[in-house]
Write a protein that holds these residues in place. Structure first.
Motif, PDB file in Angstrom:
ATOM      1  N   LYS A 269       0.843  -1.193   0.000  1.00 44.32           N
ATOM      2  CA  LYS A 269       0.000   0.000   0.000  1.00 44.32           C
ATOM      3  C   LYS A 269       0.881   1.247   0.000  1.00 44.32           C
ATOM      4  O   LYS A 269       1.863   1.336   0.726  1.00 44.32           O
ATOM      5  CB  LYS A 269      -0.906  -0.002   1.230  1.00 44.32           C
ATOM      6  N   GLN A 270       0.521   2.181  -0.848  1.00 40.74           N
ATOM      7  CA  GLN A 270       1.275   3.434  -0.960  1.00 40.74           C
ATOM      8  C   GLN A 270       0.943   4.332   0.232  1.00 40.74           C
ATOM      9  O   GLN A 270      -0.213   4.700   0.440  1.00 40.74           O
ATOM     10  CB  GLN A 270       0.893   4.123  -2.262  1.00 40.74           C
ATOM     11  N   LEU A 271       1.949   4.653   1.036  1.00 38.36           N
ATOM     12  CA  LEU A 271       1.786   5.528   2.191  1.00 38.36           C
ATOM     13  C   LEU A 271       2.670   6.757   1.974  1.00 38.36           C
ATOM     14  O   LEU A 271       3.859   6.743   2.293  1.00 38.36           O
ATOM     15  CB  LEU A 271       2.178   4.802   3.481  1.00 38.36           C
TER      16      LEU A 271
ATOM     17  N   HIS B  39       4.703  10.149   2.002  1.00 36.57           N
ATOM     18  CA  HIS B  39       5.421  10.953   2.997  1.00 36.57           C
ATOM     19  C   HIS B  39       6.098  12.118   2.283  1.00 36.57           C
ATOM     20  O   HIS B  39       6.644  11.944   1.193  1.00 36.57           O
ATOM     21  CB  HIS B  39       6.492  10.116   3.693  1.00 36.57           C
TER      22      HIS B  39
ATOM     23  N   ASN C 105       6.841   5.636   0.733  1.00 37.42           N
ATOM     24  CA  ASN C 105       6.846   4.916   2.008  1.00 37.42           C
ATOM     25  C   ASN C 105       7.798   5.624   2.980  1.00 37.42           C
ATOM     26  O   ASN C 105       8.597   6.471   2.590  1.00 37.42           O
ATOM     27  CB  ASN C 105       7.242   3.445   1.812  1.00 37.42           C
ATOM     28  N   TYR C 106       7.686   5.241   4.239  1.00 39.99           N
ATOM     29  CA  TYR C 106       8.484   5.894   5.271  1.00 39.99           C
ATOM     30  C   TYR C 106       9.979   5.621   5.094  1.00 39.99           C
ATOM     31  O   TYR C 106      10.802   6.514   5.309  1.00 39.99           O
ATOM     32  CB  TYR C 106       8.036   5.446   6.664  1.00 39.99           C
TER      33      TYR C 106
ATOM     34  N   HIS D  35       3.729  12.766   7.428  1.00 40.24           N
ATOM     35  CA  HIS D  35       2.980  11.572   7.037  1.00 40.24           C
ATOM     36  C   HIS D  35       1.726  12.001   6.274  1.00 40.24           C
ATOM     37  O   HIS D  35       0.641  12.112   6.843  1.00 40.24           O
ATOM     38  CB  HIS D  35       2.604  10.750   8.268  1.00 40.24           C
TER      39      HIS D  35
ATOM     40  N   HIS E  37      -0.062  10.413   4.179  1.00 38.37           N
ATOM     41  CA  HIS E  37      -1.101   9.382   4.130  1.00 38.37           C
ATOM     42  C   HIS E  37      -2.061   9.506   5.300  1.00 38.37           C
ATOM     43  O   HIS E  37      -3.238   9.188   5.178  1.00 38.37           O
ATOM     44  CB  HIS E  37      -0.484   7.980   4.063  1.00 38.37           C
ATOM     45  N   ARG E  38      -1.597  10.003   6.435  1.00 39.38           N
ATOM     46  CA  ARG E  38      -2.475  10.170   7.601  1.00 39.38           C
ATOM     47  C   ARG E  38      -3.459  11.317   7.394  1.00 39.38           C
ATOM     48  O   ARG E  38      -4.544  11.301   7.951  1.00 39.38           O
ATOM     49  CB  ARG E  38      -1.654  10.405   8.856  1.00 39.38           C
TER      50      ARG E  38
ATOM     51  N   ASP F 294      -5.862   9.799   4.409  1.00 37.93           N
ATOM     52  CA  ASP F 294      -6.680   8.671   4.860  1.00 37.93           C
ATOM     53  C   ASP F 294      -6.392   8.438   6.339  1.00 37.93           C
ATOM     54  O   ASP F 294      -5.478   7.688   6.687  1.00 37.93           O
ATOM     55  CB  ASP F 294      -6.344   7.426   4.038  1.00 37.93           C
TER      56      ASP F 294
ATOM     57  N   THR G  50      -5.117   5.220   8.219  1.00 41.46           N
ATOM     58  CA  THR G  50      -3.743   4.696   8.180  1.00 41.46           C
ATOM     59  C   THR G  50      -2.915   5.175   9.368  1.00 41.46           C
ATOM     60  O   THR G  50      -1.757   4.815   9.497  1.00 41.46           O
ATOM     61  CB  THR G  50      -3.014   5.096   6.880  1.00 41.46           C
ATOM     62  N   ASP G  51      -3.510   5.998  10.228  1.00 44.78           N
ATOM     63  CA  ASP G  51      -2.801   6.514  11.401  1.00 44.78           C
ATOM     64  C   ASP G  51      -2.901   5.489  12.531  1.00 44.78           C
ATOM     65  O   ASP G  51      -3.983   5.249  13.062  1.00 44.78           O
ATOM     66  CB  ASP G  51      -3.415   7.844  11.831  1.00 44.78           C
TER      67      ASP G  51
END
Length: 81
Positions: free
Chosen positions: A6-8, A10, A39-40, A66, A68-69, A72, A75-76
């Motif tokens: 999953k693409q997160l 940053h 990603n991270y 972050h 992604h947080r 969405d 995702t946190d």
């Protein structure tokens, strides 16, 4: 279709702070937007490189945001529910 992680997203950014103990930038027009990363781990590597390159400048600081947080909140990991 291949299964990809999953693409997160940053964001890595930085610049000179008004006060080295705070998080307020001196001049937003001079903000250094390093990039957006999927990603991270990749964001951390970019952050580490920028932080190491500016270690002697006490006013300059870099951050990993972050995204992604914000996009969405589910995702946190700190969110309970």
């Amino acid at each position: 279709m291949t299964d990809q992680p999953k693409q997160l997203l940053h964001l890595v950014l930085g610049g000179d702070l008004k006060d080295p103990t705070g998080i307020e930038f001196s001049d937003l027009s001079k903000l250094d937007i390093v990039g957006v990363f999927p990603n991270y781990a990749e964001a951390y590597a970019a952050w580490r490189a920028k932080a190491a390159a500016t270690v002697d400048d006490a006013q300059k600081r870099y951050f990993v945001v972050h995204l992604h947080r914000l996009l969405d909140p589910s995702t946190d990991p700190s969110r309970k529910g």
